[in-house]
Scaffold this motif. Structure first.
Motif, PDB file in Angstrom:
ATOM      1  N   MET A 176       0.824  -1.207   0.000  1.00 34.10           N
ATOM      2  CA  MET A 176       0.000   0.000   0.000  1.00 34.10           C
ATOM      3  C   MET A 176       0.859   1.257   0.000  1.00 34.10           C
ATOM      4  SD  MET A 176      -3.182  -0.832   2.491  1.00 34.10           S
ATOM      5  CE  MET A 176      -4.658  -1.602   1.855  1.00 34.10           C
ATOM      6  N   GLU A 177       1.971   1.195   0.716  1.00 33.90           N
ATOM      7  CA  GLU A 177       2.865   2.350   0.724  1.00 33.90           C
ATOM      8  C   GLU A 177       3.470   2.578  -0.659  1.00 33.90           C
ATOM      9  OE1 GLU A 177       5.761   2.016   3.899  1.00 33.90           O
ATOM     10  OE2 GLU A 177       4.084   1.834   5.327  1.00 33.90           O
ATOM     11  N   ASN A 178       3.831   1.477  -1.306  1.00 31.51           N
ATOM     12  CA  ASN A 178       4.482   1.605  -2.610  1.00 31.51           C
ATOM     13  C   ASN A 178       3.503   1.913  -3.729  1.00 31.51           C
ATOM     14  OD1 ASN A 178       6.828   1.074  -1.329  1.00 31.51           O
ATOM     15  ND2 ASN A 178       6.959  -1.079  -2.001  1.00 31.51           N
ATOM     16  N   ARG A 179       2.289   1.453  -3.605  1.00 34.41           N
ATOM     17  CA  ARG A 179       1.316   1.656  -4.682  1.00 34.41           C
ATOM     18  C   ARG A 179       0.047   2.317  -4.166  1.00 34.41           C
ATOM     19  NH1 ARG A 179       2.018  -1.198  -9.375  1.00 34.41           N
ATOM     20  NH2 ARG A 179       0.438   0.267 -10.046  1.00 34.41           N
ATOM     21  N   PRO A 180       0.136   3.533  -3.643  1.00 36.11           N
ATOM     22  CA  PRO A 180      -1.080   4.212  -3.145  1.00 36.11           C
ATOM     23  C   PRO A 180      -2.082   4.483  -4.256  1.00 36.11           C
ATOM     24  CG  PRO A 180       0.788   5.717  -3.172  1.00 36.11           C
ATOM     25  CD  PRO A 180       1.340   4.379  -3.518  1.00 36.11           C
ATOM     26  N   ASP A 181      -1.655   4.411  -5.507  1.00 36.16           N
ATOM     27  CA  ASP A 181      -2.570   4.660  -6.627  1.00 36.16           C
ATOM     28  C   ASP A 181      -3.619   3.553  -6.766  1.00 36.16           C
ATOM     29  OD1 ASP A 181      -0.275   3.104  -7.115  1.00 36.16           O
ATOM     30  OD2 ASP A 181      -0.620   3.183  -9.290  1.00 36.16           O
ATOM     31  N   VAL A 182      -3.257   2.335  -6.359  1.00 41.55           N
ATOM     32  CA  VAL A 182      -4.219   1.219  -6.530  1.00 41.55           C
ATOM     33  C   VAL A 182      -4.535   0.596  -5.172  1.00 41.55           C
ATOM     34  CG1 VAL A 182      -3.774   0.629  -8.929  1.00 41.55           C
ATOM     35  CG2 VAL A 182      -2.248  -0.227  -7.142  1.00 41.55           C
ATOM     36  N   ILE A 183      -4.747   1.443  -4.203  1.00 45.93           N
ATOM     37  CA  ILE A 183      -4.885   0.962  -2.834  1.00 45.93           C
ATOM     38  C   ILE A 183      -6.063  -0.008  -2.678  1.00 45.93           C
ATOM     39  CG2 ILE A 183      -6.371   2.752  -1.839  1.00 45.93           C
ATOM     40  CD1 ILE A 183      -4.103   2.952   0.349  1.00 45.93           C
ATOM     41  N   PHE A 184      -7.151   0.243  -3.452  1.00 41.52           N
ATOM     42  CA  PHE A 184      -8.317  -0.638  -3.328  1.00 41.52           C
ATOM     43  C   PHE A 184      -8.029  -2.027  -3.894  1.00 41.52           C
ATOM     44  CE2 PHE A 184     -10.506   3.407  -2.767  1.00 41.52           C
ATOM     45  CZ  PHE A 184     -11.284   3.087  -1.685  1.00 41.52           C
ATOM     46  N   VAL A 185      -7.221  -2.062  -4.923  1.00 44.26           N
ATOM     47  CA  VAL A 185      -6.871  -3.359  -5.513  1.00 44.26           C
ATOM     48  C   VAL A 185      -6.015  -4.158  -4.527  1.00 44.26           C
ATOM     49  CG1 VAL A 185      -5.753  -4.549  -7.434  1.00 44.26           C
ATOM     50  CG2 VAL A 185      -6.946  -2.380  -7.837  1.00 44.26           C
ATOM     51  N   VAL A 186      -5.026  -3.469  -3.955  1.00 45.81           N
ATOM     52  CA  VAL A 186      -4.167  -4.135  -2.972  1.00 45.81           C
ATOM     53  C   VAL A 186      -5.015  -4.676  -1.822  1.00 45.81           C
ATOM     54  CG1 VAL A 186      -2.310  -3.797  -1.303  1.00 45.81           C
ATOM     55  CG2 VAL A 186      -2.186  -2.693  -3.546  1.00 45.81           C
ATOM     56  N   PHE A 187      -5.868  -3.786  -1.329  1.00 49.91           N
ATOM     57  CA  PHE A 187      -6.751  -4.184  -0.233  1.00 49.91           C
ATOM     58  C   PHE A 187      -7.592  -5.403  -0.629  1.00 49.91           C
ATOM     59  CE2 PHE A 187     -10.865  -3.912   1.873  1.00 49.91           C
ATOM     60  CZ  PHE A 187     -10.467  -3.927   3.193  1.00 49.91           C
ATOM     61  N   GLY A 188      -8.134  -5.344  -1.841  1.00 51.58           N
ATOM     62  CA  GLY A 188      -8.988  -6.437  -2.324  1.00 51.58           C
ATOM     63  C   GLY A 188      -8.234  -7.755  -2.402  1.00 51.58           C
ATOM     64  N   ILE A 189      -7.007  -7.706  -2.875  1.00 47.07           N
ATOM     65  CA  ILE A 189      -6.210  -8.936  -3.013  1.00 47.07           C
ATOM     66  C   ILE A 189      -6.098  -9.638  -1.658  1.00 47.07           C
ATOM     67  CG2 ILE A 189      -3.891  -9.860  -3.438  1.00 47.07           C
ATOM     68  CD1 ILE A 189      -3.510  -7.609  -5.503  1.00 47.07           C
TER      69      ILE A 189
END
Lengths: 256, 229
Positions: B189-202
């Motif tokens: 999440m720190e590295n990819r704040p642009d796709v935070i919802f995707v990271v969260f979803g994974i």
């Protein structure tokens, strides 16, 4: 055999002896100064109205109900208070419950072998051999691999008797063994009990079955309000009760 | 959707979930052992044991898990110097943190396991224990051969709930540096704040994949293994 001498001999050689036993449930005085002696090979039937303390008396003999005062002796030894000595004593006292209480998660055969294996240290083969013989004796050998819930009440109770017998008990306690049974199953259980009595098993039987008392008992103990009100030979008790309380009780249960 | 492939390659997300699974399984095992012992104490006839058992449950269950885990690290390790891994091994710090986390998770969830088993004990009719005592079984053998086997079967559904909770609570191990799933999630999440919802979803899906079958399995087991009375 003269009637009175039979009673006399057994009271002097008591295998089970209760002296001045008292027990309370809260304010309720359920056992009042109970004195009773049961001889080896004797069959004693305890009857009385519900709430008279007869089940408590039966359960006190293997200390499933602890008593408040008095003394209970088994084979000359006072009942141990708790722990391993008490467990050892219970192994010598067979108990049959009103609600059977077969171990629900074990097969019929496992129900009968558990005690001999885990208490007496018998091998599985030895325990199973003995168990199968006992199951045959009570007529349920065909059900050995089933679970208790698959058997009728009468069959379950006969298994419960076999389970108690597997420990080679010195005395057998029956706490209303037929009260939870459908009428058509009562006799199959009573037949097993009569058979035991004939083989001189020492038995204390709390029951309302007058037929059993007449057929198999040496003595009837009548209890009311926590006291032993009358003791007599079965025939004498049923035909000629001495106390008002017993006459009253018998008139209520014998009129139908 | 390069973030998904990054999850598998750059961040080694599967390894992280593997750590989550190890944490969960080891803690579940120890929690079951400790919890059973505590439950036995609570149903024992010995007053002192009852008090110890119920004190354990009430203290541990009412303490936040984060506190327990942090205490394992700061209290047991840094203050008291309790090492659970060989200090000379190159992975000493990671191993030690992992084992302290297992300790904390086990101790914490044991309280809930104990309560689940006690509820199972309550499903066993009193007559079962009386019959066991009547054939001469002493207290511990009565429990071992008659009461507990039936109690466990009655406790399968609540034990399943504890296992699901434990799986998700294992994320707290990240606070003492165990790189399980949620620790990796934070990094992503720190590295990819642009796709935070995707990271969260994974990661959310990852946990559902772990816990959903547990729930289904335990529900079906609780029906299949129920003691017929």
């Amino acid at each position: 055999m003269s009637d009175s001498s039979a009673v006399d001999t057994v009271t002097t050689t008591g295998l089970v002896a209760l002296r001045d036993v008292n027990k309370h449930f809260g304010d309720l005085h359920v056992l009042k100064d109970i004195n009773l002696s049961i001889g080896k090979g004797e069959v004693v039937v305890v009857i009385g109205p519900s709430g008279s303390g007869k089940s408590t008396l039966c359960r006190a003999i293997n200390r499933l109900e602890p008593i408040d005062s008095g003394l209970i002796m088994l084979d000359g030894q006072p009942l141990p208070l708790e722990g391993k000595p008490l467990a050892r004593l219970r192994a010598d006292v067979g108990m049959v419950f009103q609600s059977f209480n077969l171990f629900a998660h074990k097969t019929i055969l496992q129900n009968v072998t558990l005690g001999p294996m885990r208490v007496r240290g018998q091998s599985k083969a030895e325990a199973e051999k003995h168990a199968r013989a006992l199951l045959e004796r009570v007529g349920v050998e065909a059900q050995a691999e089933k679970y208790p819930a698959q058997l009728s009440g009468g069959q379950q109770q006969r298994v419960a008797i076999a389970r108690a017998l597997a420990m080679d008990p010195k005395v057998m306690l029956f706490d209303e063994p037929t009260s939870a049974l459908d009428p058509e199953m009562i006799n199959e259980v009573l037949d097993v009990m009569v058979g035991l009595a004939k083989q001189s098993m020492t038995m204390v039987v709390v029951t309302h079955e007058m037929g059993f008392a007449r057929k198999a008992a040496n003595r009837v103990v009548f209890m009311a309000d926590g006291q032993i009100v009358e003791e007599a030979q079965p025939e004498k008790f049923f035909t000629d009760p001495q106390t008002k309380r017993a006459q009253d009780f018998l008139s209520k249960i014998l009129t139908h | 959707m390069d973030v998904i492939s990054e999850f598998f390659t750059e961040y080694d997300g599967l390894k992280a979930f593997q750590q989550t699974i190890y944490l969960t399984l080891l803690s579940a095992l120890f929690a079951l052992v400790i919890g059973t012992a505590v439950a036995v104490m609570r149903v024992s006839p010995v007053k002192v044991l009852q008090v110890i058992g119920s004190a354990y449950v009430n203290i541990v269950r009412n303490t936040p898990l984060t506190l327990v885990i942090v205490f394992c690290n700061l209290g047991l390790f840094l203050q008291l110097g309790i090492q659970l891994a060989n200090p000379n091994s190159p992975t000493s710090i990671d191993d030690n943190n992992f084992r302290l986390a297992v300790l904390g998770l086990s101790v914490y969830h044991a309280a809930f396991v104990a309560e689940a088993i006690r509820s199972g004990v309550n499903t066993v009719p009193l007559g079962q224990a009386e019959a066991a005592r009547a054939i001469g079984l002493p207290f511990l053998k009565t429990l071992r051969y008659v009461v507990l086997p039936q109690a466990f079967r009655g406790a399968i559904a609540p034990l399943g709930n504890v296992l699901i909770a434990l799986t998700k609570n294992s994320t707290v191990a990240s606070v003492i540096g165990v790189t399980e799933a949620s620790a990796v999630m934070k990094v992503m999440m720190e590295n990819r704040p642009d796709v935070i919802f995707v990271v969260f979803g994974i990661f959310a899906i990852g946990f559902v994949i772990l816990t959903l079958p547990v729930g289904i399995l335990f529900t079906s087991m609780s029906k299949r293994l129920a003691v017929k009375r």
